[in-house]
Design an enzyme around this catalytic site. Sequence first.
Site, PDB file in Angstrom:
ATOM      1  N   ARG A 162      41.243  34.396  37.733  1.00 39.75           N
ATOM      2  CA  ARG A 162      42.289  34.911  36.835  1.00 39.75           C
ATOM      3  C   ARG A 162      42.900  33.776  36.012  1.00 39.75           C
ATOM      4  O   ARG A 162      44.111  33.715  35.795  1.00 39.75           O
ATOM      5  CB  ARG A 162      43.399  35.627  37.616  1.00 39.75           C
ATOM      6  CG  ARG A 162      42.958  36.866  38.376  1.00 39.75           C
ATOM      7  CD  ARG A 162      42.471  37.971  37.441  1.00 39.75           C
ATOM      8  NE  ARG A 162      42.277  39.239  38.149  1.00 39.75           N
ATOM      9  CZ  ARG A 162      41.183  39.587  38.804  1.00 39.75           C
ATOM     10  NH1 ARG A 162      40.147  38.752  38.847  1.00 39.75           N
ATOM     11  NH2 ARG A 162      41.103  40.765  39.389  1.00 39.75           N
ATOM     12  N   SER A 232      46.644  44.811  39.234  1.00 39.65           N
ATOM     13  CA  SER A 232      47.185  43.891  40.247  1.00 39.65           C
ATOM     14  C   SER A 232      48.376  43.135  39.676  1.00 39.65           C
ATOM     15  O   SER A 232      48.258  42.497  38.632  1.00 39.65           O
ATOM     16  CB  SER A 232      46.137  42.859  40.650  1.00 39.65           C
ATOM     17  OG  SER A 232      45.025  43.475  41.215  1.00 39.65           O
ATOM     18  N   GLU A 327      50.371  37.913  38.538  1.00 40.56           N
ATOM     19  CA  GLU A 327      49.173  37.891  37.712  1.00 40.56           C
ATOM     20  C   GLU A 327      49.457  38.123  36.222  1.00 40.56           C
ATOM     21  O   GLU A 327      48.904  37.428  35.379  1.00 40.56           O
ATOM     22  CB  GLU A 327      48.182  38.930  38.237  1.00 40.56           C
ATOM     23  CG  GLU A 327      46.786  38.656  37.786  1.00 40.56           C
ATOM     24  CD  GLU A 327      45.919  39.884  37.781  1.00 40.56           C
ATOM     25  OE1 GLU A 327      46.139  40.773  36.940  1.00 40.56           O
ATOM     26  OE2 GLU A 327      45.013  39.940  38.611  1.00 40.56           O
TER      27      GLU A 327
HETATM   28  N1  EPU Z   1      44.615  46.322  51.240  1.00 45.74           N
HETATM   29  C1  EPU Z   1      45.506  46.879  52.104  1.00 45.74           C
HETATM   30  N2  EPU Z   1      46.569  47.587  51.596  1.00 45.74           N
HETATM   31  C2  EPU Z   1      46.746  47.750  50.254  1.00 45.74           C
HETATM   32  C3  EPU Z   1      45.814  47.177  49.378  1.00 45.74           C
HETATM   33  C4  EPU Z   1      44.753  46.449  49.880  1.00 45.74           C
HETATM   34  O1  EPU Z   1      45.385  46.753  53.324  1.00 45.74           O
HETATM   35  O2  EPU Z   1      47.712  48.401  49.863  1.00 45.74           O
HETATM   36  C5  EPU Z   1      43.436  45.609  51.781  1.00 45.74           C
HETATM   37  C6  EPU Z   1      42.173  46.438  51.533  1.00 45.74           C
HETATM   38  O3  EPU Z   1      41.937  47.330  52.560  1.00 45.74           O
HETATM   39  C7  EPU Z   1      41.111  45.372  51.470  1.00 45.74           C
HETATM   40  C8  EPU Z   1      41.839  44.174  50.903  1.00 45.74           C
HETATM   41  O4  EPU Z   1      43.232  44.408  51.056  1.00 45.74           O
HETATM   42  O5  EPU Z   1      40.640  45.055  52.758  1.00 45.74           O
HETATM   43  C9  EPU Z   1      41.511  43.916  49.443  1.00 45.74           C
HETATM   44  O6  EPU Z   1      41.817  45.091  48.683  1.00 45.74           O
HETATM   45  P1  EPU Z   1      40.886  45.576  47.479  1.00 45.74           P
HETATM   46  O7  EPU Z   1      39.464  45.504  47.864  1.00 45.74           O
HETATM   47  O8  EPU Z   1      41.421  46.856  46.976  1.00 45.74           O
HETATM   48  O9  EPU Z   1      41.017  44.457  46.373  1.00 45.74           O
HETATM   49  P2  EPU Z   1      42.246  43.562  45.976  1.00 45.74           P
HETATM   50  O10 EPU Z   1      42.067  42.216  46.558  1.00 45.74           O
HETATM   51  O11 EPU Z   1      43.491  44.300  46.329  1.00 45.74           O
HETATM   52  C10 EPU Z   1      41.107  42.625  43.821  1.00 45.74           C
HETATM   53  C11 EPU Z   1      41.491  42.425  42.379  1.00 45.74           C
HETATM   54  C12 EPU Z   1      41.416  43.746  41.634  1.00 45.74           C
HETATM   55  C13 EPU Z   1      39.997  44.249  41.718  1.00 45.74           C
HETATM   56  C14 EPU Z   1      39.610  44.403  43.203  1.00 45.74           C
HETATM   57  C15 EPU Z   1      38.165  44.761  43.393  1.00 45.74           C
HETATM   58  C16 EPU Z   1      43.054  40.561  42.359  1.00 45.74           C
HETATM   59  C17 EPU Z   1      44.473  40.143  42.222  1.00 45.74           C
HETATM   60  N3  EPU Z   1      42.818  41.881  42.308  1.00 45.74           N
HETATM   61  O12 EPU Z   1      42.077  43.494  44.394  1.00 45.74           O
HETATM   62  O13 EPU Z   1      41.721  43.482  40.260  1.00 45.74           O
HETATM   63  O14 EPU Z   1      39.848  45.498  41.062  1.00 45.74           O
HETATM   64  O15 EPU Z   1      39.807  43.152  43.895  1.00 45.74           O
HETATM   65  O16 EPU Z   1      37.359  43.672  43.086  1.00 45.74           O
HETATM   66  O17 EPU Z   1      42.173  39.717  42.491  1.00 45.74           O
HETATM   67  C18 EPU Z   1      43.419  43.502  38.590  1.00 45.74           C
HETATM   68  O18 EPU Z   1      43.244  42.287  38.482  1.00 45.74           O
HETATM   69  O19 EPU Z   1      44.286  44.117  37.906  1.00 45.74           O
HETATM   70  C19 EPU Z   1      42.659  44.245  39.592  1.00 45.74           C
HETATM   71  C20 EPU Z   1      42.876  45.534  39.824  1.00 45.74           C
END
Ligand code: EPU
Length: 341
Positions: A162, A232, A327
């Site tokens: 990012r 995010s 972010e």
């Molecule tokens: N999780 C929770 N509770 C929540 C949300 C997430 O326990 O409320 C856990 C999920 O179960 C999972 C882990 O956290 O084990 C990661 O969650 P997720 O796979 O949904 O991805 P993320 O890390 O929350 C990142 C990016 C997203 C992108 C997704 C998929 C960042 C800041 N965010 O989210 O990007 O879509 O991975 O690759 O890196 C964005 O930048 O706007 C965005 C949506």
Amino acid sequence: MSGTAHSLTEFNTLGLMQGCQQLQRLNSTESIIEFCRVYDSQSQPLLVLGGGSNLVLTDDLEGTVIKIESKGICLSEDNEYHYLSVAAGEDWSRFVASMVNQGINGLENLALIPGTVGAAPIQNIGAYGVEFEKVCDWVEFYHLQHKTVTRLTAAECQFGYRDSIFKNALKNQTVILRVGFKLTKHWQPVVNYGPLSDFNVKTITANDIFKRVCEIRQSKLPDPKVIGNVGSFFKNPVVSTECHQNLLKRYPDMVAYLVDNGVKLAAGWLIDQAGLKGYKQGNVGVHDKQALVLVNHGGATGTEIVNLASYVTATVLDKFGVELEVEPRFIGKHGEIEFHG
Ligand code: EPU
């Protein structure tokens, strides 16, 4: 909006009710260059707006907003690659769908991300195992102080998680005009991200990935047209292995991934475990399906979002000793400002 001529409510996906003094919608690369050529970067703040999907407007801007609406996609190819030259104002999500439909593969994991093509390099957008830098060939921009058009190769853009040169050395000095993509014709699916890993890699198509990514996003992430948000709100924090080991003793089921410089924690998990998923504060709140997303339930101001972000940051710091970084970019009265939780 107080005493400003133009409302920006419909131009920021959080739907914050702020405004600006002047608003210019520029629908061609030539008109962007012409505006930048005569614009005096010392005179008053300028905000370059793409889809407004990564911005928090904390106040009315005492300055000018240019909305980038240039369109056009040029395709060329050789035996190995498809080359695309895409105008900054193209809608990212529509662009990805159109390429997948035409059988030009490599962008499918980045389906349905809100915003414009010109905004993609700034924070090196990424999702489901692919980051923008993997598909980027070059980025062309107008330099507001030097009054020149320059093209940087992907390597010169210094992409990180990012992050890019446009958020650092070139911060607020450029207006992105066009983006070049280089997509190999020897396509390999990227399915290492959990919910994509059950595909059979021998038979899978880019369209399968595209459809699955759309399904996942639609089930977890709120549609900004329905409920204001910027995706995010926080980056996933990277901590030392020592810090991670200590946390694991207290939270054995903590979600984490090894990265080059330490261990990346899931900010969504931290916020969720801090009991804030679905939390509401006035007109704003933490999304009830994905705790990494802050939402505008209707009629919110920038100050409410800032206060909520501070509360979330402080709560996570208190519980886990981990500092969250925001972010999106924050825009105040006189231009971009730093967020201090
Ligand atoms: N999780 C929770 N509770 C929540 C949300 C997430 O326990 O409320 C856990 C999920 O179960 C999972 C882990 O956290 O084990 C990661 O969650 P997720 O796979 O949904 O991805 P993320 O890390 O929350 C990142 C990016 C997203 C992108 C997704 C998929 C960042 C800041 N965010 O989210 O990007 O879509 O991975 O690759 O890196 C964005 O930048 O706007 C965005 C949506």
